[in-house]
Write an enzyme that holds these catalytic residues in place. Sequence first.
Site, PDB file in Angstrom:
ATOM      1  N   ASP A 116      46.583  43.275  49.166  1.00  0.00           N
ATOM      2  CA  ASP A 116      46.345  43.618  48.037  1.00  0.00           C
ATOM      3  C   ASP A 116      47.571  42.973  47.384  1.00  0.00           C
ATOM      4  OD1 ASP A 116      46.012  45.202  46.245  1.00  0.00           O
ATOM      5  OD2 ASP A 116      46.178  47.273  45.875  1.00  0.00           O
ATOM      6  N   ASP A 117      46.777  42.366  46.333  1.00  0.00           N
ATOM      7  CA  ASP A 117      48.059  41.194  45.317  1.00  0.00           C
ATOM      8  C   ASP A 117      48.951  39.986  46.393  1.00  0.00           C
ATOM      9  OD1 ASP A 117      47.649  43.097  43.781  1.00  0.00           O
ATOM     10  OD2 ASP A 117      49.756  43.521  42.856  1.00  0.00           O
ATOM     11  N   CYS A 138      42.720  44.490  40.572  1.00  0.00           N
ATOM     12  CA  CYS A 138      42.291  45.216  41.599  1.00  0.00           C
ATOM     13  C   CYS A 138      41.243  46.005  41.717  1.00  0.00           C
ATOM     14  CB  CYS A 138      43.273  46.586  42.203  1.00  0.00           C
ATOM     15  SG  CYS A 138      45.034  46.092  41.866  1.00  0.00           S
ATOM     16  N   ARG A 180      36.962  44.921  43.578  1.00  0.00           N
ATOM     17  CA  ARG A 180      36.720  45.468  44.198  1.00  0.00           C
ATOM     18  C   ARG A 180      35.437  45.427  45.070  1.00  0.00           C
ATOM     19  NH1 ARG A 180      41.826  46.924  48.077  1.00  0.00           N
ATOM     20  NH2 ARG A 180      42.998  45.769  46.395  1.00  0.00           N
ATOM     21  N   LYS A 214      43.206  50.872  50.751  1.00  0.00           N
ATOM     22  CA  LYS A 214      43.061  51.578  49.666  1.00  0.00           C
ATOM     23  C   LYS A 214      41.285  51.477  48.822  1.00  0.00           C
ATOM     24  CE  LYS A 214      44.715  49.377  45.190  1.00  0.00           C
ATOM     25  NZ  LYS A 214      44.768  48.385  44.097  1.00  0.00           N
ATOM     26  N   HIS A 217      40.102  52.483  46.181  1.00  0.00           N
ATOM     27  CA  HIS A 217      40.651  52.371  44.318  1.00  0.00           C
ATOM     28  C   HIS A 217      38.777  51.896  43.718  1.00  0.00           C
ATOM     29  CE1 HIS A 217      43.700  50.371  41.375  1.00  0.00           C
ATOM     30  NE2 HIS A 217      43.212  52.031  40.945  1.00  0.00           N
ATOM     31  N   SER A 224      45.800  52.735  44.027  1.00  0.00           N
ATOM     32  CA  SER A 224      46.795  51.540  44.705  1.00  0.00           C
ATOM     33  C   SER A 224      48.180  52.701  44.977  1.00  0.00           C
ATOM     34  CB  SER A 224      47.091  50.975  43.726  1.00  0.00           C
ATOM     35  OG  SER A 224      46.824  49.919  43.078  1.00  0.00           O
ATOM     36  N   HIS A 278      51.167  44.908  47.884  1.00  0.00           N
ATOM     37  CA  HIS A 278      51.147  45.019  46.194  1.00  0.00           C
ATOM     38  C   HIS A 278      52.148  46.715  45.977  1.00  0.00           C
ATOM     39  CE1 HIS A 278      50.459  48.698  42.727  1.00  0.00           C
ATOM     40  NE2 HIS A 278      48.789  47.812  43.096  1.00  0.00           N
ATOM     41  N   ASP A 315      43.087  40.613  47.051  1.00  0.00           N
ATOM     42  CA  ASP A 315      41.968  40.724  46.033  1.00  0.00           C
ATOM     43  C   ASP A 315      41.980  40.299  44.702  1.00  0.00           C
ATOM     44  OD1 ASP A 315      44.062  42.159  45.434  1.00  0.00           O
ATOM     45  OD2 ASP A 315      43.854  43.864  44.523  1.00  0.00           O
ATOM     46  N   ASN A 316      43.196  40.066  44.116  1.00  0.00           N
ATOM     47  CA  ASN A 316      43.593  38.638  43.258  1.00  0.00           C
ATOM     48  C   ASN A 316      45.129  38.165  43.587  1.00  0.00           C
ATOM     49  OD1 ASN A 316      43.817  41.751  42.476  1.00  0.00           O
ATOM     50  ND2 ASN A 316      45.106  40.919  42.540  1.00  0.00           N
ATOM     51  N   LYS A 351      48.523  36.930  38.691  1.00  0.00           N
ATOM     52  CA  LYS A 351      47.706  38.813  38.457  1.00  0.00           C
ATOM     53  C   LYS A 351      47.553  39.147  37.323  1.00  0.00           C
ATOM     54  CE  LYS A 351      46.904  43.241  40.069  1.00  0.00           C
ATOM     55  NZ  LYS A 351      47.490  45.043  41.172  1.00  0.00           N
TER      56      LYS A 351
END
Length: 522
Positions: free
Chosen positions: A75-76, A115, A119, A196, A198, A224, A280, A332-333, A348
């Site tokens: 995540d991130d 996010c 996904r 996660k 989300h 998140s 994240h 994810d990004n 992001k």
Amino acid sequence: MKEENINRRGLLKKLALGGCIAGGLAAIGTEAYLLLNRRPMEDLYGPYPDRLTLRSVNLVNPKAEKPNVVVIYCDDLGYGDLGCYGSTSIRTPNIDRLAKTGRRLSDYYACSGVCSPSRAGLLTGRYPFRSGMTGNPYPANEATAQRMLRNWAGQLTVLGSTDLHEAYATEGLSDKELTVASALKVAGYRTAMIGKWHLGDFSQQSEFHPHKFGFDRYLGVPHSNDMRPCPLYRNTEQVEADILNILPEVTGRYTTEAIAVIEEAKGQPFFLYLAHTFPHQPLAASANFAGKSQAGKYGDAVEEIDWSVGQIVDALDRAGITDNTLVIFTSDNGPWFEGSAGVLRGGKGQSMDGGFKVPFIAKWPKRIQPGSQSAELVTNLDIFPTLLELAGVEQPSDRVIDGVSMVGLLTGTAPQSPRKEFFYYHYDELQAVRIGTWKYIRRTNRYVWPIPLDAEAISRKFGTKQLGSERAPLLYDLHRDPGERYNVVATHPDIAARLESAMAAWEAKNKNNPRGFVALAA
């Protein structure tokens, strides 16, 4: 006062007219901003078709290899946060080893810079606008959002908005979307999801639980870790009221669960989707990693994820299934407040490559050449059709699948990617396209989270000079200029025109049936 929706540019304009740009941007939080911009997705993309018109997928190749699949989704995590992608601050020996024994891609893109859309694209193989997952869903009882809205209620009335309850994005992924987990179950896979989700707050609305989308087993959180509350669930039972209470333990708990999934497979093919909570923010690491990296808390969290990767690989070795297990590691990004996009520009939430291009490593000893690399264009949308092909499952025929199978590219039997173009969406807005090594940006934002400042609009409004090089259109040759530093639109107007035409054609193609279902086709 006339009621009206406040969109991103409209809100900025009104804040400016009210003389409160600086205070407004500082005071509005992510949650409040998203709530302010809400509107029904059906107004943009129309309804889903009737369930009776949907078609199931079938096993069409019983002799397919059916490898076990482990997808590790950070995540991130930024493009430059791993040793094998150039980091000198964060130690990632296990992930680096994964690259040395597998295949590393240099031009892999998530389908969104934030996010939830990313996904949704990963699990469905479809651009997020098709499912309406263009933004992040927020929990209905999110305390920060409620506080922000109360604080801003008076000012919002002055700005011309009296309705704060419109839907910006869908509350969660529709059960009419087919996920890769559901499709793989057709081929006899056991499925598990850890971490996660989300894609809808299942703690409040059970229809969004991962169990409804093909996952047999679940341990994780609905969204998140900066959204309150963020409870930890095992299947449908809440085991922690808020992971803030156990934040340093989270990566360890996820890893223990992943190892259990591997150990309990017992010869049946499995699909494990491990979506890490970190890096994240807010950040944390266990005692074995806290304060140990050279990159602060962010580095500590990434180094613990690296440890987790090593534990999972070791578990596969102990179970004797390494050779026929495809392990995918990605993000994810791009990076948020901390983290590195390496040579890339932006992060992001931006349509510069730092927001979309992320690490991707795939290891499958049986089929992937160790230490191999590729600079071909690949996206997370392509994972869905790739895994279905490997499992012998037919591709869906009742809906558009935007992904293309990368089996040949990953295994080396096809040196070129079948993907020729990639479209960059910022929430529901198409902003850019990449075709070959050329990237054309119709419009982009200077992103001050969560509000993107439209430099061109600001320039028009206030008569300022050009801000940086953000005034669109922009054209970059990513082969020579991966950092998107030199706008060559004036040098190659013909290429810019061709890519603008490609964007217009894509929009026209999807205008009448953005959902992409056969039953909705005109």
